[in-house]
Structures are given as C-alpha cells and as structure tokens.
Scaffold this active site. Structure first.
Site, mmCIF file in Angstrom:
data_model
loop_
_atom_site.group_PDB
_atom_site.id
_atom_site.type_symbol
_atom_site.label_atom_id
_atom_site.label_comp_id
_atom_site.label_asym_id
_atom_site.label_seq_id
_atom_site.Cartn_x
_atom_site.Cartn_y
_atom_site.Cartn_z
ATOM 1 C CG ASP A 126 -1.928 0.407 7.257
ATOM 2 O OD1 ASP A 126 -1.194 -0.208 6.466
ATOM 3 O OD2 ASP A 126 -3.113 0.067 7.495
ATOM 4 C CD GLU A 166 4.241 -4.643 11.880
ATOM 5 O OE1 GLU A 166 5.430 -4.313 11.740
ATOM 6 O OE2 GLU A 166 3.395 -4.574 10.986
ATOM 7 N N GLY A 217 -6.854 -5.889 2.951
ATOM 8 C CA GLY A 217 -6.524 -7.321 2.959
ATOM 9 C C GLY A 217 -7.402 -8.164 2.060
ATOM 10 C CB ILE A 245 -12.255 -6.502 2.087
ATOM 11 C CG1 ILE A 245 -12.480 -6.967 3.522
ATOM 12 C CG2 ILE A 245 -13.485 -5.815 1.525
ATOM 13 C CD1 ILE A 245 -12.763 -5.815 4.485
ATOM 14 N N GLY A 288 -0.170 -10.453 18.878
ATOM 15 C CA GLY A 288 0.273 -10.442 17.486
ATOM 16 C C GLY A 288 -0.545 -9.535 16.582
ATOM 17 C CD GLU A 325 -9.192 -6.404 -4.313
ATOM 18 O OE1 GLU A 325 -9.778 -6.332 -5.394
ATOM 19 O OE2 GLU A 325 -9.428 -5.623 -3.377
ATOM 20 C CB VAL A 333 -7.164 -1.208 -0.260
ATOM 21 C CG1 VAL A 333 -8.147 -0.380 0.560
ATOM 22 C CG2 VAL A 333 -6.249 -0.297 -1.064
ATOM 23 C CE LYS A 349 -4.342 -1.095 4.777
ATOM 24 N NZ LYS A 349 -4.565 -1.639 6.136
ATOM 25 C CE LYS A 372 -0.802 -2.536 3.099
ATOM 26 N NZ LYS A 372 -1.278 -3.508 4.073
#
Lengths: 416, 416
Positions: free
Chosen positions: B189, B178, B122, B124, B175, B117, B120, B193, B93
C-alpha cells in the site's frame, strides 16, 4: 522579493512551462530605486518609476505586488490592476487583511483573479489547503505559529535560557528580526495572517477586529516555569467558531502542551493546524518567510493562473461572505498561567488567596520559590477553567496589592 | 466509502455549493449488494447492478470510483468513463499506481479529468500540495508515513512493548487492520502511494518497479534497541532524485532520528515531507484513512471539478512524463542497523568481525547483551556509511556462520 521570483523563473522556467502549459514572460518592472544593486539583472525588462504604470492591460496579464504595507502604493497598484481586469498576485498580508473584501469585489467585477498564497506562512501552501484541499469540510478551528521571527526568539529563549532582549538581539544580528521588530513581536503580523485564514475557513470578510498580544512580556522565567509545568510558550494565531456560532479570533503567546507537535516546531518555522468535520485535524509545517519560500508561493499562484484556475478570492464569492458575531472576550473560558513576584512577607499569600476566592477563580497548581538575588518570591500558578473576565478581575486585584512587586504576567493555556 | 461521501453532501451541501458555485447531485449508484444495510439511504438514486452502466455521458458529469483493486471492475469502469469524456474521481491507489499512465492518456484524449486526492494519505491534500502548492519547485526528495495501519502497529509496539503479533492482533480487534493485513504491513500500500507521489513530483509515469519491504520482521527487541540508540522505527515510502539524476524509490522500515518530527507521528496518522529547491522542507500531517478523511478528499476533487480546474493528471501532460533511470539498489549508500542472535561461545565475534572486515563495512556502534532466557547473545550494531551491496554481502556471510542462530535483521538508518 522580486529577485527571488526571477530566480525561480531562471532556474525552473522549463519545468514550470511543462507543468503550467504556459511560458511566463516578465514584461515590465518597477521598484523604489532602479539602480540599487540586485541579485537579478533587470535591464532586459521595461522599467517604470511609477509602479501604477504596470497596470496596463495592453501589456500584462498579471501584476505581482511585492511592495508591502496595507495602504499606499501597494493598495493603489492593487486597485488599479484589479479594476482594469488585470489579475493580481501578492504577498501582502497587511493589505489583504485590511482591504481584502474590497479587493475581492473589485476582482469579481472586472473578471480578474486575486491570489495571495505568499501572504500567509510564506512557502507553506496553507491558503490552497484551506480553500481547496479542505473545501468539503466545515472547519471549526485553526491555530498556528504564523510568525517565524517570534518563534525564533521563543525557541532561542527555550534552548539557551536567554532573556527576551538578548534573544531579540541575536535574532536581529542573524537577520531573523528587523531593526524595528514590532510587527513581528507584537503579534500584528500574526493577526494579519489569522484574519486571512479566518476568512478562508469561515466565510467571513477578513477583519482585524481581534485582541492582539505579542511576546515582549515573556521572560526567561516564564519559559523555565512553563517547561517545568509540561508546556512550551508559543505565539499563536487562533480562530475558532464557538458552539453558538461566534468567532473567537485572537493572537497571543500561549502555553501549549509540550507533547503536542506544534510545541516542537522550532526556530523560524511556521505550522498551522486546521480541524475539519470530516478530515479531522490536518497540520502543515514549513518555512514561513525568506526569498525562496515566498517566491515558491508567488510562483504557485502564477502557475494556477496560467492553468486557468479561477477560484473565488476567499473560498466563496465576496457577496456571500458574512461577518461573524464576535465572542465577547470576557466570556471566553480557559485555563490560565500567572506569574507574580511578591515580597517575602507574612500575609501576602492571604491577600492573593482572597483575591482568587472573591473572583471565584480556583488554582490548579502553585509553585512558590524564593529568588536568590533578593528577598522576593516567585509565585507561579495555573488555574482551573474560568472566564477571561474573572481572570482580568483577579489580575487587577493582584495589581493593587502593595507586596506584589511587578506587573503580573498572565498567559493563556491553550488546548490544541 | 460511498456513504461517507453522501454524508458530506448531506451535512455540508449548502456550504459546498457556496464554495464551488455548483450544486452536486447524485444521479445513479452501483455497489456489489443493493440491499446491504447502509448508513445512507440510497433509495432515491437510480440503481445499477452493473457499475459500468454508470459511465453514461447522457446522465453524469463525473463518476466516483470507490471499488478498489488495481484491475477488475474498478479499471473497467475507469476506462469506460474516461474514454467517453466523463471525468473520474477515485480513491484507488493500486489502480493509479499500476495504470495511471494509461488512464491519464485516456483522459487527455477525451477531454475528461482524472483526480485521485484520496488515493494518497487519505484526507491529507498531499496530491494538491505537490501538484499545485509546490509546483514552482524542483522537488528532490519526498518521504513519508503513508500507511496508518503499519504506523499504528509500530506505535503500539513502541508504547506498550508488545510483540509484532500482539500489536497486529490489537490493530485488527480495533479495526485498524484488516483480516488479511498483507497490503498494509508488507509495504505494498505504501508502495502504491509513493509511486504516485514520485510521478507527481518528478514528472515520471507511476511505476511499481521498486524494492518493497514491510514490517513483519520487526521485533519488540528492535524497537527497544532502536530507542536506546536514539531512533524510532517507521515504515517509510521514500522517493528521491540522486545527484546524477537517478530515481531512488523504495519502501521499508527505517530507523529515524527520535528528534525528527516524523518520528513523533504516532498511531494511525500519516505524514509526508517534500523538499523543494525554493520552498525548502514542507511537511503535512493528518489522517490517512477512514470514511471521513476519504470523503473529504473525494469531495475536494469534486469541488475542484465543479470550479472548472483542469490540471493535468500527473502535474504535466502524460506525453511529457518520462520514466527515470533507476538507482541500482546495490549502489545506494547509507548507514545500517543489524541485529543478530548468536551462541554465547568464544570465536563467534571473530567470525563476525572477519565478515565485516572482508566486505569493508565498518561498525559505528556495537551493543552486546546476554539474553536471560537462554545462553544466546544479542549483537546489535550500526554501521558507518557503506553500500547496500556490501551490506547484503555481510548479511549473507553472517547467515552462513553456524553460531548465528536466527536470520539477521537488517534495517536502514534513514537521514531525513
């Protein structure tokens, strides 16, 4: 419907040309009545009284079929176009559900493309999502609210406490239900749509061989008790593959956990959830009917044709589609909701309990409440996991008890 | 990430071949460390220490880039592949948001295809939905929960009453975040997107010229008061076209009506809503991160390439993309939420009220509550419609008041 498409082209034609790399030209039209008052001016287009005349490969690249109906003119036109190599875009769920396999083969033989985004869930691009967006996944389950009319009625009953008949009347007055609402409220429209999704997701030709129940039997009492138990009642189309590879495809009103997103989809909206082995759950929600959403979906298909995208009709070539073995309905396991109206007498409960015991169905929750208006009693129960067959046996036992006053109402509790 | 893709091919390879009409063959791979322990066995593939060696048109049709980062090796590889006519599928991204325009032009010049794809939301298929499913529409607004880590933290604060730091710690332990969580929690992030979605929806080259705020300033107190006021706090990416054709693109935490579907999207899920002029609202929800969803999206792109579908990178050819005039941030109108901690003294309220009056901001609701732990007081207010500029002026006035003890917290109330 056709006027909606003309409205899209009139308003967004330049944008669509940028996006698709092609100008769209309406060449020729047909409809039942040439002179009916319309929102769009169609005088500039060649007119045919006979829709089959549209399928002329010298004149057109694509035929858009918005007639409706599984057979008759729509099917004749689809066959005529596809057999001559003319691509077809249609919103016709009944025709695709009943004749999709034949039409897909015709298209493949002639090199035409058959597209039907508008046939399932109106403006929601669920056909594209399943065929393309989730194409890497083995999908094991899809379910959704696929009929806006039925969802509108159920939501109105939920919000206002209205009876089914009153809610249907309001839906008709507001234009959400047709004068003859049977396709919508009896589940047939939902069945057309889920059978198309089944084909796209599971690689089988579409088949209307599935159990279908609608929402006519749902009362305001069921709505209220479902809520008390933590559920909402929704008409769902459901298609899943069982662990042993059988297709469990059905349409009926279900009790859905009130906390699930799907149970919050209100009014005339549609929503569909698919589960893929890599993507996990994916849900898409929007408007499932109306001129604007339908035109959006039809035009999206036309744009994909203009861009040269030529996916197979049902995710894979028609020759690779294989009918799936069907789950025998009686063996399906689940939890159930039952409402009975019984006479307020000693001994009734013993008879009911015996029926449950004899058929091996155990009750999870029981609510007994005396009605104010007469001396009958409502018994509402939910069961632990059992089979559909055992449940049907229990229901026919209940039916034979003299003091059970109405036909028992049974609804499935659907874990989603 | 690469191992997720190999897992899809290993499990669903035959199904994917049926759907795409092509067999996929992994030819050659590269990664930072050849000998790292992996979930997939890569010994059968040609290995390159230098990833740029993958871009060999004699050997490969497509390069899949899962390195990440806006610049560096990822960008070098993308440029190398696309300039040689090798199609590129990427989940990157940052690279698309910063260099998408250049890469789209490179692809068009060489006849390669660039797809992203997975970049943006994941798994979806939102890129496909905007580019294709809604392609007939003029889209005027998109907004969404585009970062699962931030949504996980906010949901945890909501559900457990945890502080931001505790929730972040739990997200890291599980998890979901990060070790260095800044891209996720500072909104960068999400900005990558939404800038990509802006490009797809509005026909502009992607641009990172937008205001970005994250969720570090959100306290458990804000979560609780937002709930009391009938809202949830969500980190949203928002892009809309104003009535006079300007782009209002921004990322920040917002107060969203608690009854909206979007405010019920919990945990690490993502959801995006688009409004089109014919389709109306359309929302899609699913998993926005993780090996499975990412691999699902990357593989979907590969399948579309195999099927020969060659849409433009950003809905239309790069030469047709036009930068949009930006809405001056100060002129944006909206309602606002402000939390102040003030000394419990006479006269403070008069100073606050004066600041609001002088800047012409009127208060819609005010909650004043004394803290148990000290003698300070929480003042929570929501405003009527005003401009961002006036609100910023009010905030700097508040800041100068001696008895305002902390930096005021301001959040936007977002109607969706």
């Amino acid at each position: 419907m056709g006027c909606g498409l003309l409205a899209v082209l009139a308003k967004n034609g330049a944008l669509i040309a940028d996006r698709s790399g092609r100008d769209f030209q309406v060449v020729t039209v047909s409809a039942r009545d040439k002179n009916r008052e319309r929102e769009a001016d169609i005088s500039a287009y060649e007119w045919h009284d006979d829709p089959l005349q549209l399928a002329d490969p010298q004149k057109v690249d694509v035929v858009v079929e918005l007639i409706g109906g599984a057979e008759g003119t729509a099917l004749d036109l689809a066959r005529a176009a596809l057999s001559k190599g003319i691509s077809l875009v249609t919103a016709n769920k009944a025709m695709i559900a009943h004749h999709g396999d034949e039409l897909a083969r015709l298209a493949e033989q002639s090199g035409a493309v058959l597209r039907f985004e508008a046939a399932v869930a109106g403006g929601i691009p669920i056909v594209k999502t399943v065929k393309e967006g989730l194409a890497a996944n083995r999908i094991d389950r899809m379910h959704g609210i696929l009929n806006g009319t039925a969802n509108f009625i159920l939501t109105l009953m939920e919000d206002s406490g209205a009876s089914f008949d009153d809610a249907l009347g309001q839906a008709q007055a507001l234009g959400y239900a047709e004068a003859d609402p049977s396709f919508d409220i009896d589940g047939v429209d939902t069945a057309h749509k889920i059978s198309i999704l089944t084909s796209l997701a599971f690689g089988a030709p579409p088949s209307m061989d599935l159990p279908i129940e609608g929402i006519r039997a749902i009362t305001d009492i069921d709505i209220a008790y479902a809520r008390e138990l933590g559920f909402r009642i929704k008409l769902l189309g459901i298609a899943r593959i069982t662990d042993d590879g059988k297709l469990d495809q059905r349409v009926h009103a279900c009790l859905v956990d009130a906390n699930e997103t799907l149970s919050k989809v209100g009014g005339a909206a549609n929503a569909i959830e698919a589960h893929g082995d890599f993507v996990g759950p994916c849900m898409i929600e929007g408007l499932g009917a109306g001129a604007g959403p339908t035109a959006s979906a039809v035009m999206a298909d036309l744009i994909e044709l203009a861009r040269g995208n030529r996916n197979s009709t049902f995710s894979m070539p028609a020759s690779k589609l294989k009918p799936l073995p069907l789950l025998e309905t009686g063996t399906r396991r689940g939890e159930f909701y039952v409402r009975l109206r019984v006479a307020d007498k000693a001994g009734v409960m013993a008879e009911i309990a015996s029926a449950l015991r004899d058929e091996g169905v155990s009750v999870e929750r029981l609510i007994q409440r005396t009605r104010a208006s007469d001396d009958s009693v409502h018994l509402i129960m939910t069961t632990h996991q059992t089979t559909e067959a055992r449940m049907q046996a229990v229901l026919s036992r209940f039916h034979k008890i003299d003091d059970v006053l109405d036909t028992p109402c049974m609804l499935r509790i659907e874990p989603i």
